[in-house]
Design a protein around this motif. Structure first.
Motif, short mmCIF file in Angstrom:
data_model
loop_
_atom_site.label_atom_id
_atom_site.label_comp_id
_atom_site.label_asym_id
_atom_site.label_seq_id
_atom_site.Cartn_x
_atom_site.Cartn_y
_atom_site.Cartn_z
N TRP A 1 38.55 40.25 37.71
CA TRP A 1 38.58 38.94 38.36
C TRP A 1 37.75 37.93 37.56
N LYS B 1 41.19 40.87 45.71
CA LYS B 1 41.55 41.64 46.89
C LYS B 1 41.24 43.12 46.69
N THR B 2 41.53 43.64 45.48
CA THR B 2 41.31 45.07 45.23
C THR B 2 39.86 45.35 44.81
N GLY B 3 39.04 44.31 44.79
CA GLY B 3 37.63 44.52 44.47
C GLY B 3 37.37 44.79 43.00
N ASP B 4 38.33 44.46 42.15
CA ASP B 4 38.17 44.66 40.71
C ASP B 4 37.44 43.45 40.12
N ARG B 5 36.12 43.49 40.28
CA ARG B 5 35.31 42.33 39.98
C ARG B 5 35.35 41.91 38.50
#
Ligand SMILES: [Zn+2]
Length: 243
Positions: free
Chosen positions: A121, A114-118
């Motif tokens: 993730w 969701k927070t774009g912390d690829r």
């Protein structure tokens, strides 16, 4: 740096799939990078070869594993059999604490997505599979899972690196729900389906670019010396590298 530390650094780097397949791991170059003798490097490479994290070719040296479509299929099939079995087994045996640990893990995956912390993730999605293996409490299963998941990560690194090639977050949640409700058959099937989907989402790269310089990639996976000004960033890199 001793042999174990060099081995650990190279293992983390290889398992993260940061180097293209067929990249030469030259003894001279590695000896320079780590500041040790070629003899030491040779021992570490031998060990990595034995663990099937690299390919050691007689008279040619050591290389990162090269992708082979038939190998991809065989490795994914092995994972479906092993991890489908793990999921079915865990549906019968998970303790309430383990269910909560899994729930928290899947929640962290969603949060990172969701927070774009690829990077977080990606690390968490691979850890989900290791976590399930560890929850069997069976060291043989853990070892097999490590090897297979590691090989997948390296193989996937050759393919288009889009979100579709990775673990689907929703798929992990489906597996988790089946496990939490103790549905043995559904848990096994959900895991097999998830791994089949990852395999079908793989798309070979049109052309494999030359990888980043070996020195740069290794530096990323070394234990940081932690100078004060950069401590925070390094600590973050270290956490990522230990995935
Ligand atoms: Zn997954």
């Amino acid at each position: 740096m001793d042999e174990d530390q060099i081995h650990a650094t190279l293992s983390r780097m290889l398992l993260a799939g940061r180097l293209p397949g067929g990249t030469k791991l030259g003894e001279h170059r590695l000896a320079d990078i780590f500041g040790v003798s070629r003899e030491r490097i040779r021992k570490v490479l031998h060990r990595l070869g034995h663990e099937r994290l690299i390919e050691v070719v007689k008279n040619r040296g050591a290389f990162t594993l090269a992708p082979d479509p038939s190998e991809v299929h065989v490795v994914f099939e092995a994972r479906r059999i092993l991890e489908g079995g793990i999921a079915a087994h865990l549906a019968d045996t998970l303790s309430p604490d383990q269910v909560e640990t899994l729930r928290a893990h899947v929640d962290r995956e969603s949060e990172a997505l969701k927070t774009g912390d690829r990077r977080t993730w990606l690390r968490l999605s691979a850890e989900f599979h290791f976590l399930l293996a560890a929850m069997t409490g069976n060291p043989v299963i853990v070892q097999q899972a490590r090897e297979l998941v590691g090989r997948t990560t390296m193989l996937v690194a050759f393919y288009e690196n889009n979100a579709g090639a990775q673990c689907g977050c929703a798929e992990h949640r489906t597996i988790f729900r089946a496990l939490a409700s103790g549905e043995r058959a559904r848990a096994g099937k959900a895991m097999s389906a998830h791994l089949a989907l990852i395999e079908t989402r793989l798309r070979p790269l049109a052309c494999v670019d030359a990888g980043p310089p070996l020195e740069d990639v290794i530096a990323e996976f070394m234990e940081p010396p932690s100078p004060p000004a950069r401590t925070r960033r390094k600590a973050q890199m270290k956490a990522e590298a230990q995935a």
